[in-house]
Design a protein around this motif. Structure first.
Motif, short mmCIF file in Angstrom:
data_model
loop_
_atom_site.label_atom_id
_atom_site.label_comp_id
_atom_site.label_asym_id
_atom_site.label_seq_id
_atom_site.Cartn_x
_atom_site.Cartn_y
_atom_site.Cartn_z
N GLU A 13 25.01 17.42 92.02
CA GLU A 13 25.86 17.63 90.85
C GLU A 13 25.24 16.97 89.62
O GLU A 13 25.26 17.54 88.53
CB GLU A 13 27.28 17.08 91.08
CG GLU A 13 28.17 17.41 89.91
CD GLU A 13 29.57 16.84 90.02
OE1 GLU A 13 30.37 17.17 89.12
OE2 GLU A 13 29.86 16.08 90.94
N MET A 39 23.54 23.79 91.45
CA MET A 39 24.99 24.03 91.50
C MET A 39 25.40 24.56 92.87
O MET A 39 26.36 24.08 93.47
CB MET A 39 25.41 25.06 90.43
CG MET A 39 25.44 24.56 89.04
SD MET A 39 25.87 25.94 87.94
CE MET A 39 25.97 25.08 86.38
N SER A 42 25.06 21.92 95.59
CA SER A 42 26.11 20.92 95.43
C SER A 42 27.43 21.38 96.00
O SER A 42 28.09 20.66 96.76
CB SER A 42 26.25 20.56 93.95
OG SER A 42 27.25 19.59 93.76
N TRP A 62 32.95 13.15 94.88
CA TRP A 62 31.91 14.07 94.40
C TRP A 62 31.82 14.06 92.88
O TRP A 62 30.75 13.90 92.31
CB TRP A 62 32.24 15.46 94.92
CG TRP A 62 31.33 16.58 94.52
CD1 TRP A 62 30.01 16.73 94.83
CD2 TRP A 62 31.69 17.73 93.75
NE1 TRP A 62 29.54 17.91 94.32
CE2 TRP A 62 30.55 18.55 93.65
CE3 TRP A 62 32.87 18.16 93.17
CZ2 TRP A 62 30.55 19.77 92.97
CZ3 TRP A 62 32.88 19.38 92.50
CH2 TRP A 62 31.73 20.16 92.41
N THR A 63 32.97 14.21 92.24
CA THR A 63 32.95 14.20 90.77
C THR A 63 32.62 12.82 90.22
O THR A 63 31.98 12.71 89.18
CB THR A 63 34.29 14.69 90.18
OG1 THR A 63 35.35 13.86 90.65
CG2 THR A 63 34.55 16.13 90.54
N GLY A 66 28.90 12.38 90.40
CA GLY A 66 28.32 13.21 89.35
C GLY A 66 28.54 12.63 87.96
O GLY A 66 27.62 12.62 87.13
#
Length: 105
Positions: A13, A39, A42, A62-63, A66
């Motif tokens: 990400e 992308m 990911s 995950w976010t 990132g």
């Protein structure tokens, strides 16, 4: 194994988020292809990780990975400001990621 997949998903990400800058609005073919591949990788890795991890925890981690990675690389690669407030906010995101990992087991 799911946490390893999730970590890799977060790293990809970061790759695609930074890659967006290099695509120059998707006008440069090679950076665009690499960004799109990152992308896809990911999201696929995230999908594999949530087979065993809680979806809310996995998505937040995950976010978070990132976000933190992209902000740090933005500071390093693009001379974005590294103010005390920004660094403090990054620290809070990292604390949240750790907390979610601990809570999920």
């Amino acid at each position: 194994m799911a946490w390893i997949l999730l970590t890799l998903a977060g790293l990809f990400e970061i790759g695609w988020a930074i890659g967006l800058k290099y695509t120059e609005g998707f006008t440069r073919p090679m950076p665009t292809v690499l960004t799109l591949v990152a992308m896809l990788i990911s999201v696929v890795l995230l999908g594999l990780a949530i087979r065993t991890l809680p979806v809310g925890t996995a998505y937040a981690v995950w976010t978070g990975i990132g976000t933190v990675g992209t902000v740090i690389l933005g500071m390093v690669l693009f001379a974005e400001p590294a103010t005390a407030l920004r660094l403090g906010c990054i620290a809070m995101i990292v604390a949240g990621i750790i907390g979610l990992k601990v809570a999920a087991g």
